[in-house]
Write an enzyme that holds these catalytic residues in place. Sequence first.
Site, PDB file in Angstrom:
ATOM      1  CD  GLN A 289       0.290  -8.694  -3.075  1.00 14.28           C
ATOM      2  OE1 GLN A 289       0.860  -9.289  -3.954  1.00 14.28           O
ATOM      3  NE2 GLN A 289      -0.984  -8.421  -3.139  1.00 14.28           N
TER       4      GLN A 289
ATOM      5  N   GLY B 123      -4.506  -4.036  -4.349  1.00 16.42           N
ATOM      6  CA  GLY B 123      -5.375  -2.918  -4.707  1.00 16.42           C
ATOM      7  C   GLY B 123      -4.516  -1.713  -5.006  1.00 16.42           C
ATOM      8  CG  HIS B 124      -1.719  -1.390  -7.492  1.00 18.83           C
ATOM      9  ND1 HIS B 124      -0.815  -1.881  -8.396  1.00 18.83           N
ATOM     10  CD2 HIS B 124      -1.365  -1.925  -6.298  1.00 18.83           C
ATOM     11  CE1 HIS B 124       0.047  -2.680  -7.768  1.00 18.83           C
ATOM     12  NE2 HIS B 124      -0.278  -2.714  -6.507  1.00 18.83           N
TER      13      HIS B 124
ATOM     14  CG  ASP C 187      -1.777  -1.248   1.281  1.00 19.01           C
ATOM     15  OD1 ASP C 187      -2.339  -1.630   0.252  1.00 19.01           O
ATOM     16  OD2 ASP C 187      -1.826  -1.874   2.359  1.00 19.01           O
TER      17      ASP C 187
ATOM     18  CE  LYS D 206       3.050  -2.268  -4.613  1.00 18.77           C
ATOM     19  NZ  LYS D 206       2.735  -2.010  -3.193  1.00 18.77           N
TER      20      LYS D 206
HETATM   21  P1  IMP Z   1      -2.869 -12.776   1.136  1.00 16.93           P
HETATM   22  O1  IMP Z   1      -1.948 -12.201   0.125  1.00 16.93           O
HETATM   23  O2  IMP Z   1      -4.317 -12.428   0.891  1.00 16.93           O
HETATM   24  O3  IMP Z   1      -2.659 -14.236   1.351  1.00 16.93           O
HETATM   25  O4  IMP Z   1      -2.530 -12.093   2.548  1.00 16.93           O
HETATM   26  C1  IMP Z   1      -1.284 -12.305   3.203  1.00 16.93           C
HETATM   27  C2  IMP Z   1      -0.791 -11.038   3.871  1.00 16.93           C
HETATM   28  O5  IMP Z   1      -0.451 -10.072   2.881  1.00 16.93           O
HETATM   29  C3  IMP Z   1      -1.844 -10.362   4.777  1.00 16.93           C
HETATM   30  O6  IMP Z   1      -1.172  -9.733   5.854  1.00 16.93           O
HETATM   31  C4  IMP Z   1      -2.432  -9.298   3.869  1.00 16.93           C
HETATM   32  O7  IMP Z   1      -2.995  -8.226   4.586  1.00 16.93           O
HETATM   33  C5  IMP Z   1      -1.192  -8.874   3.093  1.00 16.93           C
HETATM   34  N1  IMP Z   1      -1.520  -8.299   1.781  1.00 16.93           N
HETATM   35  C6  IMP Z   1      -1.903  -8.951   0.668  1.00 16.93           C
HETATM   36  N2  IMP Z   1      -2.108  -8.104  -0.331  1.00 16.93           N
HETATM   37  C7  IMP Z   1      -1.822  -6.873   0.144  1.00 16.93           C
HETATM   38  C8  IMP Z   1      -1.814  -5.569  -0.435  1.00 16.93           C
HETATM   39  O8  IMP Z   1      -2.099  -5.354  -1.617  1.00 16.93           O
HETATM   40  N3  IMP Z   1      -1.480  -4.554   0.403  1.00 16.93           N
HETATM   41  C9  IMP Z   1      -1.117  -4.752   1.695  1.00 16.93           C
HETATM   42  N4  IMP Z   1      -1.106  -5.956   2.271  1.00 16.93           N
HETATM   43  C10 IMP Z   1      -1.456  -7.011   1.506  1.00 16.93           C
END
Ligand code: IMP
Length: 429
Positions: free
Chosen positions: A223, A40-41, A13, A16
């Site tokens: 991420q 989410g961008h 977050d 990017k």
């Molecule tokens: P997953 O990717 O849904 O399996 O989540 C694993 C971890 O990555 C969790 O702590 C999520 O909150 C974090 N995470 C996944 N995608 C994002 C993102 O786009 N922004 C921030 N954290 C993320």
Amino acid sequence: MPATIIIGGQWGDEGKGKITDALAERAHMVVRPNGSTNAGHTVVTDQGVFKFHLVPSGVLHPGCDCVIGAGVAVDPVQLLNEIDALRERGVDLSRLFLSDRANVILPYHPALDRAEEERRATHSIGTTLRGNGPAYSDKVGRKGIRVADLLDEAALRDRLELVVPEKRLLLAGFEDDATLDVAALAEQYIALGERLAPLVVQAEILVQDALAAGKRVIVESAQATMLDVDYGTYPYVTSSMPTAAGACQGAGIGPTQVDTVIAVYKAYTTRVGGGPFPTELHDETGQMLRDRGNEYGTTTGRPRRTGWFDAVAGSYAARLNGVTEVAVTKLDVLDTLPEIRICVGYRLDGKAIEAPPAVASVYGRVEPVYEVLPGWQADTSCATSVDDLPPNARRYLERIEELLGVPVTMIGVGPDRQQILHRPTGAAV
Ligand code: IMP
């Protein structure tokens, strides 16, 4: 022409999407190499706010090809919803392409994500529940279904016959059978495949041809480094590789084809979900950062955890990714603070340590060592060049630059597309 990679330097977050959008103006192609609908961008333009999950942020630039690479886990229902919503807003999607090798998220993946989180109870990761982890597990376990399989009914049925019985066992007691019926799944996903077919290409060839033709290619990672499955705060990480190396793999390019790696950092830190976060604030300042920074998840709406800038995790990320330039976003969120802290060291059991430890519970015990800098208590959101920034804001950026050991070349001072200050490499902040 070598490619540029954009990655997150913290826990995600960082903005990017905004940086990609700014650079995509001069690019021919933007490739999304990893992640899934968990990402989410956000991009803010004159036409309003755009939130992208799977579609690369370059799509708002008419001349730019946008490629969803082999390393992405694609939920076809979500992708088609995103495409429909963008079309309704008049966005041209004729230059959007999807890799035939990308893995597919099927309904049993979010179901498994929910079941797994429930089983972990107090040790839950805090995932986005989009099925990301289970889909990547299937991929490396060689049980994945890929986009190309959706275009071949016999192949799809064959793959489903193989994997669905196992999912039924794993989900016993958690879900009804609706997500686990081979015939229904085959019918639904062949229909989705037909809708996606016009986008499907051998993406790595498209990317390689663009590079060979001297086109400007940007790889926009989802991420961030501290969520990387190897180098992040394991197991509180995502299941793909959001590093520059992971971006190469997911986009289908080699390290020698890249000359610029831009790491994006927020001027402070946030993370969503569980896991260590040494500079986390549980006080009024933390709430102020959440409110002023609108720190609520783009994908899940969850409030983000907030804290000071962590230069130890930050320089770890800069080194691992071979970062050549840094973008610092949301500087304006700090505008009201009388003083600002930067974490310049970690102490563990009374001793200084240089880098994040491997074990999450140990990382959770790390104490941050802070340096206190004076705030600027002035509005930076209307700055149009670095020269407009108050001296203390420039001092703060200079200190970040020193600690990361990489030049800061872009500074975000607000959500709008125009609110980016560019600074040529080597110029004074
Ligand atoms: P997953 O990717 O849904 O399996 O989540 C694993 C971890 O990555 C969790 O702590 C999520 O909150 C974090 N995470 C996944 N995608 C994002 C993102 O786009 N922004 C921030 N954290 C993320």
